[in-house]
Scaffold this active site. Structure first.
Site, PDB file in Angstrom:
ATOM      1  N   GLU A 116       0.849  -1.197   0.000  1.00 36.49           N
ATOM      2  CA  GLU A 116       0.000   0.000   0.000  1.00 36.49           C
ATOM      3  C   GLU A 116       0.879   1.240   0.000  1.00 36.49           C
ATOM      4  O   GLU A 116       2.101   1.150   0.178  1.00 36.49           O
ATOM      5  CB  GLU A 116      -0.952  -0.027   1.209  1.00 36.49           C
ATOM      6  CG  GLU A 116      -2.025  -1.098   1.063  1.00 36.49           C
ATOM      7  CD  GLU A 116      -2.948  -1.221   2.247  1.00 36.49           C
ATOM      8  OE1 GLU A 116      -3.013  -0.292   3.066  1.00 36.49           O
ATOM      9  OE2 GLU A 116      -3.593  -2.269   2.355  1.00 36.49           O
ATOM     10  N   HIS A 239      -9.123   9.279   2.733  1.00 37.19           N
ATOM     11  CA  HIS A 239      -8.700   8.172   1.861  1.00 37.19           C
ATOM     12  C   HIS A 239      -8.893   8.641   0.430  1.00 37.19           C
ATOM     13  O   HIS A 239      -9.948   9.193   0.096  1.00 37.19           O
ATOM     14  CB  HIS A 239      -9.539   6.926   2.136  1.00 37.19           C
ATOM     15  CG  HIS A 239      -8.926   5.683   1.573  1.00 37.19           C
ATOM     16  ND1 HIS A 239      -8.853   5.457   0.220  1.00 37.19           N
ATOM     17  CD2 HIS A 239      -8.338   4.624   2.163  1.00 37.19           C
ATOM     18  CE1 HIS A 239      -8.243   4.298   0.009  1.00 37.19           C
ATOM     19  NE2 HIS A 239      -7.918   3.774   1.180  1.00 37.19           N
ATOM     20  N   ARG A 285      -0.750   8.783   1.528  1.00 32.71           N
ATOM     21  CA  ARG A 285      -2.156   9.116   1.281  1.00 32.71           C
ATOM     22  C   ARG A 285      -2.473  10.598   1.197  1.00 32.71           C
ATOM     23  O   ARG A 285      -3.323  11.018   0.419  1.00 32.71           O
ATOM     24  CB  ARG A 285      -2.991   8.554   2.423  1.00 32.71           C
ATOM     25  CG  ARG A 285      -3.655   7.335   2.007  1.00 32.71           C
ATOM     26  CD  ARG A 285      -4.516   6.822   3.044  1.00 32.71           C
ATOM     27  NE  ARG A 285      -4.466   5.380   2.851  1.00 32.71           N
ATOM     28  CZ  ARG A 285      -4.995   4.511   3.658  1.00 32.71           C
ATOM     29  NH1 ARG A 285      -5.594   4.928   4.738  1.00 32.71           N
ATOM     30  NH2 ARG A 285      -4.928   3.246   3.386  1.00 32.71           N
ATOM     31  N   HIS A 346     -11.489   9.344   6.426  1.00 33.90           N
ATOM     32  CA  HIS A 346     -11.231   7.919   6.631  1.00 33.90           C
ATOM     33  C   HIS A 346     -10.715   7.595   8.033  1.00 33.90           C
ATOM     34  O   HIS A 346     -11.142   6.616   8.634  1.00 33.90           O
ATOM     35  CB  HIS A 346     -10.209   7.490   5.580  1.00 33.90           C
ATOM     36  CG  HIS A 346      -9.863   6.033   5.593  1.00 33.90           C
ATOM     37  ND1 HIS A 346     -10.797   5.050   5.354  1.00 33.90           N
ATOM     38  CD2 HIS A 346      -8.678   5.386   5.786  1.00 33.90           C
ATOM     39  CE1 HIS A 346     -10.202   3.856   5.404  1.00 33.90           C
ATOM     40  NE2 HIS A 346      -8.919   4.042   5.683  1.00 33.90           N
ATOM     41  N   ARG A 381      -1.097   8.869   9.028  1.00 35.69           N
ATOM     42  CA  ARG A 381      -0.953   7.431   9.303  1.00 35.69           C
ATOM     43  C   ARG A 381      -0.505   6.668   8.056  1.00 35.69           C
ATOM     44  O   ARG A 381      -1.040   6.871   6.956  1.00 35.69           O
ATOM     45  CB  ARG A 381      -2.301   6.881   9.756  1.00 35.69           C
ATOM     46  CG  ARG A 381      -2.307   5.409  10.060  1.00 35.69           C
ATOM     47  CD  ARG A 381      -3.706   4.985  10.402  1.00 35.69           C
ATOM     48  NE  ARG A 381      -4.549   5.126   9.248  1.00 35.69           N
ATOM     49  CZ  ARG A 381      -5.036   4.112   8.535  1.00 35.69           C
ATOM     50  NH1 ARG A 381      -4.769   2.874   8.885  1.00 35.69           N
ATOM     51  NH2 ARG A 381      -5.804   4.321   7.495  1.00 35.69           N
TER      52      ARG A 381
HETATM   53  C1  SIN Z   1      -7.482   0.422   2.478  1.00 36.23           C
HETATM   54  O1  SIN Z   1      -7.794  -0.751   2.276  1.00 36.23           O
HETATM   55  O2  SIN Z   1      -7.163   1.186   1.569  1.00 36.23           O
HETATM   56  C2  SIN Z   1      -7.520   0.954   3.873  1.00 36.23           C
HETATM   57  C3  SIN Z   1      -6.341   0.551   4.626  1.00 36.23           C
HETATM   58  C4  SIN Z   1      -6.119   1.498   5.752  1.00 36.23           C
HETATM   59  O3  SIN Z   1      -6.780   2.527   5.851  1.00 36.23           O
HETATM   60  O4  SIN Z   1      -5.231   1.243   6.563  1.00 36.23           O
END
Ligand code: SIN
Length: 530
Positions: A116, A239, A285, A346, A381
């Site tokens: 991610e 998000h 993010r 988010h 975060r």
């Molecule tokens: C996601 O699946 O994009 C969320 C993961 C997260 O917010 O830690």
């Protein structure tokens, strides 16, 4: 009045993990305002970031977390959560949680690790795209019928009872909580020397959010009213990719999809993240969300698009079954069509300030999970670090609260006084205020802020606060009214913290102070009711 050794408020990963452990040592009341499964955890798609592969290291995960946190992480918190993570994950697996596996190059089974934004390695343990749901299910199964746990569903915590408010001459301590039983409409008194807040975040304070309806910032609002220190509320994570569809409410398109190669396109089908950051779609993010916001403002389009159609359809259906099905139910086939997406609120990176055992500044009150501010996240975060934090802090709080317990002191706790009991005949006013708060927070306290917008929000929230307080005193309490009271308190805390940070850092971006200012603001924002 009912007495317990431990009271836990909230039923996500942190609250359930703590309750299960504490139940080995005494009686536990688990208070949850809707069903036990109604939590942010159950909606988590991506997974749990944890160092389990030989190609990875604690130092790399620590570095990625510190970089995302933009100078405001507490390094000790980061090191503690990351290094204690693997043991806590092993505990979860012992309880029955299964993470996805795959065949390794030498034919053995190994964990299938996702990637991610902001992570330098693949390290996200997951179960398809419904990791949180599986974790919640595993823990709920263990809680059900546990002889030491009294589950109080549809019970909403109202306020803490503290020795200070009760007039005892001793260090101010939390000694219990008033709880509304929605079925009877009565407010009960629960007594304990250990009250653990695990109520999650406050996404519902914004018009658009990836969070479930329960995320109304109850824990932060209650702790603030009780005089506990609150930290860093200006850092609300948006998000980048929430499904944009008139009929889809709060549906997340996991960052794991960009980790598997998904690219972002503008309304004309052009890739744009390369103009914003070298890590493109996998930049932290805050950067991706701001880039999307800028693209939408520049082009006037209502959304951008996430395209993963270049991946084989079978892979997409097995790796992202829930996203595939949900999008299909809205007429979008992700194997052949780009997905319309927008940023949405988010995650709350600040919260009730705690040490690394979950202890708050109010004796007897602990906070774990999203409601807490341990210093792990700093100003932003790192994706998938939060489920890990929930597990680690639940364990540490359990160790702290069960070590050397003292005999319970007898207090004379007053019963709840309902005041002038009337039914809320003006529900329309409550709904109107809910909508007004959420819209003004979205318009004035969103991804890009200015002094003027923040001041405007502060003024409106002051008026709303006064009006909602009047309802609170004059009407019979209901879950809706209590949530509204918490929502306005948390919105005001976000705005107050944001006004005081006159720089741009991590998730707090203001056009009036677009640069980072380490000389003045390399510190957390704290706030306490006086
Ligand atoms: C996601 O699946 O994009 C969320 C993961 C997260 O917010 O830690």
């Amino acid at each position: 009045m009912r007495e317990f050794d431990f009271i836990v408020i909230g039923s996500g990963i942190a609250g359930l993990s703590y309750a299960l452990k504490a139940a080995e040592k005494g009686s536990v009341a688990l208070v949850t305002k809707r069903r036990t499964v109604d939590s942010n955890t159950a909606w988590a798609q991506g997974g749990v970031a944890c160092v389990v592969s030989e190609e990875d290291s604690f130092d790399l995960h620590i570095r990625d977390t510190l970089v995302a946190g933009a100078g405001l992480c507490n390094e000790e918190a980061v090191r503690t959560v990351i290094t204690e993570g693997p043991e806590r994950i092993a505990g979860l697996v012992e309880l029955g949680m299964q993470f996805d596996e795959r065949d390794s190059a030498n034919g053995e089974r190994e964990l299938d690790l996702g990637k991610e934004g902001g992570h330098s390695k693949r390290r996200v343990l997951h179960f398809q795209d419904t990791t949180g749901f599986e974790i919640e299910r595993t823990l709920v199964e263990r809680i059900a019928d546990h002889p030491a746990i009294t589950v109080l569903e549809n019970h909403m915590a109202v306020d803490f009872l503290t020795t200070g408010k009760l007039g005892y001459a001793m260090q101010d301590s939390c000694v219990g909580v008033y709880v509304l039983d929605e079925a009877s409409g009565l407010v009960e008194t629960l007594r304990s020397d250990t009250v653990v807040l695990a109520t999650g975040g406050c996404g519902k304070v914004y018009l658009y959010t990836t969070n479930p309806d329960v995320a109304t910032g109850d824990g932060v609002a209650m702790a603030w009213r009780a005089g506990a220190v609150i930290a860093n509320m200006e850092f609300i994570q948006f998000h980048p990719t929430c499904l944009f569809h008139s009929k889809a409410k709060s549906f997340l398109i996991s960052e794991a999809m960009r980790g598997e190669g998904g690219i972002l396109l503008d309304a004309k089908g052009r890739r744009f993240m390369e103009n914003h950051h070298p890590q493109k779609e996998l930049a932290p993010r805050d950067i991706v969300a701001r880039a999307i916001d800028a693209e939408m403002k520049r082009s006037g389009s209502k959304c951008v698009f996430l395209d993963i159609t270049h991946k084989p359809a079978d892979f997409l259906k097995s790796r992202f079954p829930s996203i595939y099905e949900t999008c299909l139910s809205h007429g979008i086939d992700i194997t052949t069509q780009p997905i319309p997406v927008v940023p949405a609120a988010h995650y709350q990176c600040g919260g009730v300030k705690t040490d690394l055992n979950g202890e708050t500044s109010l004796r007897g009150l602990y906070a774990i999970g999203e409601v807490a501010s341990t210093g792990l996240h700093g100003a932003n975060r790192l994706a998938s670090n939060s489920l890990l934090e929930g597990l680690v802090l639940a364990h540490r709080a359990y160790e702290k609260t069960t070590r050397q317990r003292k005999p319970r002191i007898e207090f004379n706790l007053p019963e709840w006084r309902p005041g002038q009991v009337q039914d809320v005949d003006e529900l329309v006013v409550i709904y109107h205020n809910w909508d007004e708060i959420r819209r003004l927070m979205w318009d004035y306290v969103g991804i890009v802020r200015t002094d003027k917008r923040l001041q405007r929000a502060a003024t409106r929230l002051r008026n709303l606060h006064a009006e909602i307080q009047e309802f609170y005193w004059n009407f019979k309490v209901s879950t809706e009214l209590l949530e509204l009271r918490n929502l306005v308190a948390v919105a005001s805390l976000i705005v107050d913290c944001a006004i005081s940070r006159k720089e741009s850092r991590g998730l707090h971006f203001t056009l009036d102070y677009p640069e980072i200012d380490d000389a003045k603001f390399l510190r957390e924002t704290t706030i306490r009711r006086t």
